[in-house]
Design a protein around this motif. Structure first.
Motif, mmCIF file in Angstrom:
data_model
loop_
_atom_site.group_PDB
_atom_site.id
_atom_site.type_symbol
_atom_site.label_atom_id
_atom_site.label_comp_id
_atom_site.label_asym_id
_atom_site.label_seq_id
_atom_site.Cartn_x
_atom_site.Cartn_y
_atom_site.Cartn_z
ATOM 1 N N TYR A 105 22.200 39.126 -1.680
ATOM 2 C CA TYR A 105 23.179 40.026 -2.292
ATOM 3 C C TYR A 105 22.792 40.579 -3.658
ATOM 4 C CZ TYR A 105 25.987 37.499 1.178
ATOM 5 O OH TYR A 105 26.441 36.931 2.334
ATOM 6 N N GLY A 106 21.858 39.934 -4.329
ATOM 7 C CA GLY A 106 21.622 40.243 -5.735
ATOM 8 C C GLY A 106 21.235 41.674 -6.026
ATOM 9 N N GLU A 107 20.313 42.228 -5.257
ATOM 10 C CA GLU A 107 19.805 43.569 -5.540
ATOM 11 C C GLU A 107 20.863 44.651 -5.364
ATOM 12 O OE1 GLU A 107 16.981 44.314 -6.870
ATOM 13 O OE2 GLU A 107 16.209 42.266 -6.889
ATOM 14 N N VAL A 108 21.857 44.390 -4.520
ATOM 15 C CA VAL A 108 22.880 45.403 -4.248
ATOM 16 C C VAL A 108 24.217 45.047 -4.885
ATOM 17 C CG1 VAL A 108 21.806 46.195 -2.114
ATOM 18 C CG2 VAL A 108 23.430 44.307 -2.036
ATOM 19 N N SER A 109 24.241 44.001 -5.708
ATOM 20 C CA SER A 109 25.480 43.557 -6.335
ATOM 21 C C SER A 109 25.744 44.305 -7.635
ATOM 22 C CB SER A 109 25.400 42.053 -6.616
ATOM 23 O OG SER A 109 26.503 41.628 -7.392
ATOM 24 N N ARG A 110 27.012 44.521 -7.947
ATOM 25 C CA ARG A 110 27.344 45.121 -9.241
ATOM 26 C C ARG A 110 27.082 44.147 -10.383
ATOM 27 N NH1 ARG A 110 32.643 44.046 -11.367
ATOM 28 N NH2 ARG A 110 33.914 42.753 -9.988
ATOM 29 N N PHE A 111 26.822 42.893 -10.057
ATOM 30 C CA PHE A 111 26.499 41.884 -11.064
ATOM 31 C C PHE A 111 25.006 41.803 -11.339
ATOM 32 C CE2 PHE A 111 30.300 40.166 -8.803
ATOM 33 C CZ PHE A 111 31.211 40.374 -9.824
ATOM 34 N N SER A 112 24.218 42.687 -10.741
ATOM 35 C CA SER A 112 22.760 42.591 -10.856
ATOM 36 C C SER A 112 22.268 42.788 -12.286
ATOM 37 C CB SER A 112 22.087 43.612 -9.932
ATOM 38 O OG SER A 112 22.473 44.937 -10.270
ATOM 39 N N ILE A 113 23.124 43.289 -13.180
ATOM 40 C CA ILE A 113 22.735 43.451 -14.584
ATOM 41 C C ILE A 113 22.773 42.117 -15.328
ATOM 42 C CG2 ILE A 113 23.580 45.830 -14.651
ATOM 43 C CD1 ILE A 113 26.018 44.782 -16.214
ATOM 44 N N LEU A 114 23.335 41.083 -14.680
ATOM 45 C CA LEU A 114 23.467 39.779 -15.309
ATOM 46 C C LEU A 114 22.336 38.849 -14.863
ATOM 47 C CD1 LEU A 114 27.336 39.545 -14.944
ATOM 48 C CD2 LEU A 114 26.065 40.056 -17.024
ATOM 49 N N ILE A 115 22.359 37.620 -15.324
ATOM 50 C CA ILE A 115 21.267 36.676 -15.086
ATOM 51 C C ILE A 115 21.132 36.391 -13.588
ATOM 52 C CG2 ILE A 115 20.438 34.337 -15.544
ATOM 53 C CD1 ILE A 115 21.981 34.474 -18.197
ATOM 54 N N LYS A 116 19.904 36.491 -13.102
ATOM 55 C CA LYS A 116 19.622 36.338 -11.672
ATOM 56 C C LYS A 116 20.139 35.009 -11.136
ATOM 57 C CE LYS A 116 15.719 36.384 -8.421
ATOM 58 N NZ LYS A 116 14.256 36.608 -8.281
ATOM 59 N N GLU A 117 19.895 33.926 -11.855
ATOM 60 C CA GLU A 117 20.315 32.605 -11.389
ATOM 61 C C GLU A 117 21.838 32.498 -11.274
ATOM 62 O OE1 GLU A 117 16.259 32.471 -12.715
ATOM 63 O OE2 GLU A 117 18.078 33.177 -13.735
ATOM 64 N N LYS A 118 22.550 33.159 -12.191
ATOM 65 C CA LYS A 118 24.002 33.120 -12.141
ATOM 66 C C LYS A 118 24.529 33.972 -10.986
ATOM 67 C CE LYS A 118 26.492 31.398 -14.643
ATOM 68 N NZ LYS A 118 27.133 30.059 -14.573
ATOM 69 N N VAL A 119 23.854 35.074 -10.693
ATOM 70 C CA VAL A 119 24.253 35.901 -9.551
ATOM 71 C C VAL A 119 24.105 35.088 -8.269
ATOM 72 C CG1 VAL A 119 23.746 37.981 -8.221
ATOM 73 C CG2 VAL A 119 23.628 38.043 -10.721
ATOM 74 N N ASN A 120 22.993 34.375 -8.135
ATOM 75 C CA ASN A 120 22.773 33.510 -6.973
ATOM 76 C C ASN A 120 23.873 32.457 -6.875
ATOM 77 O OD1 ASN A 120 20.554 32.482 -4.879
ATOM 78 N ND2 ASN A 120 21.378 30.699 -5.926
ATOM 79 N N GLU A 121 24.196 31.832 -8.010
ATOM 80 C CA GLU A 121 25.226 30.790 -8.028
ATOM 81 C C GLU A 121 26.593 31.351 -7.653
ATOM 82 O OE1 GLU A 121 27.276 27.587 -11.158
ATOM 83 O OE2 GLU A 121 25.661 28.925 -11.830
ATOM 84 N N PHE A 122 26.886 32.576 -8.105
ATOM 85 C CA PHE A 122 28.179 33.208 -7.822
ATOM 86 C C PHE A 122 28.423 33.299 -6.316
ATOM 87 C CE2 PHE A 122 30.552 37.083 -6.800
ATOM 88 C CZ PHE A 122 31.732 36.853 -7.483
ATOM 89 N N TYR A 123 27.445 33.823 -5.582
ATOM 90 C CA TYR A 123 27.628 34.001 -4.143
ATOM 91 C C TYR A 123 27.549 32.672 -3.390
ATOM 92 C CZ TYR A 123 27.501 38.993 -4.930
ATOM 93 O OH TYR A 123 27.799 40.257 -5.356
ATOM 94 N N TYR A 124 26.721 31.762 -3.870
ATOM 95 C CA TYR A 124 26.661 30.427 -3.266
ATOM 96 C C TYR A 124 28.017 29.733 -3.393
ATOM 97 C CZ TYR A 124 25.484 25.462 -2.762
ATOM 98 O OH TYR A 124 25.456 24.146 -2.376
ATOM 99 N N LYS A 125 28.622 29.810 -4.584
ATOM 100 C CA LYS A 125 29.923 29.176 -4.778
ATOM 101 C C LYS A 125 31.002 29.848 -3.932
ATOM 102 C CE LYS A 125 29.596 26.926 -9.277
ATOM 103 N NZ LYS A 125 30.193 26.795 -10.626
ATOM 104 N N TRP A 126 30.866 31.164 -3.735
ATOM 105 C CA TRP A 126 31.816 31.882 -2.876
ATOM 106 C C TRP A 126 31.824 31.241 -1.482
ATOM 107 C CZ3 TRP A 126 32.410 37.897 -3.044
ATOM 108 C CH2 TRP A 126 33.368 38.315 -2.118
ATOM 109 N N VAL A 127 30.637 30.992 -0.925
ATOM 110 C CA VAL A 127 30.532 30.399 0.411
ATOM 111 C C VAL A 127 31.043 28.967 0.406
ATOM 112 C CG1 VAL A 127 28.947 29.731 2.249
ATOM 113 C CG2 VAL A 127 28.633 31.918 1.084
#
Length: 227
Positions: A105-127
């Motif tokens: 999801y990271g490359e197409v996320s509106r959060f892609s301007i933020l830290i990559k590791e946090k973007v990964n954590e965001f979607y992982y926590k969603w699941v």
């Protein structure tokens, strides 16, 4: 309005601007002391409200991404695949993929301007939260040869089924798993007397938009994120 959960998670003060449709004489006011720390002010605008978009741009906002909302009318029961291909995802099954979510999801996320590791954590926590029923109601996996190949999260509100995330892990892509998951969700909607299925994705996620259209979804509306 300060978005407390978002701010605490991302480590950046995030504020949300609500639009006032009753008064077109917009005035921008912001406590300058808040600018002493990193901050984001976000606004979600309909694509038709050019006046408000112009106001935001003059106030220093910039376009970040579009939000495409799609809908499918549920009409009839379709044949379902072998039921043992679909099961509730267990927490220990998703841990194996906990570092794969930026790739999904990271490359197409509106959060892609933020830290990559946090973007990964965001979607992982969603699941993870959806597996527990804390965010979406369910997380259903598609299993191939006993291994988790992809998943879909969803919740049901009144007579609407709302899809949260659809993901297919890289080594299983190209096997029509996302279409199978959407097919499965449609049957869930029918069994729960839902009339419509809703899903949202980012405007630059062309692959996902085309997959939804192929499955019978239509674009309901488009909004724009401005930061």
């Amino acid at each position: 309005t300060r978005m407390d959960w978002d701010s605490n998670f991302w480590g950046v003060n995030i504020y949300n601007v609500s639009q006032c449709y009753a008064n077109s004489n917009y005035k921008w006011e912001f406590n300058k002391t808040a600018k002493s720390k990193p901050f984001i002010i976000q606004a979600l605008i309909t694509d038709k409200d050019i006046e408000y978009i112009n106001f935001l741009e003059e106030a220093g906002f910039r376009f970040i991404e579009s939000k495409v909302n799609l809908v499918k009318r549920v009409l009839e029961i379709s044949d379902i695949f072998e039921h043992d291909l679909f099961k509730d995802v267990k927490f220990d099954e998703i841990i194996e993929y906990k570092d794969e979510f930026y790739n999904l999801y990271g490359e197409v996320s509106r959060f892609s301007i933020l830290i990559k590791e946090k973007v990964n954590e965001f979607y992982y926590k969603w699941v993870v939260k959806s597996i527990k029923g804390e965010l979406d109601d369910n997380c259903i996996g598609y299993y191939t040869e006993g291994a988790l190949g992809g998943f879909v999260t969803y919740k049901i509100i009144e007579q609407k089924l709302i899809i949260g995330l659809v993901g297919v892990f890289p080594q299983y892509q190209g096997r029509k798993i996302s279409q199978n998951l959407l097919h499965y969700v449609e049957n869930v909607a029918i069994k729960n007397n839902c009339n419509e299925i809703y899903v949202s994705t980012q405007g630059k996620n062309i692959k996902a938009i085309n997959a939804y259209i192929k499955s019978g979804f239509f674009i309901d509306d488009i909004k724009h994120w401005y930061y």
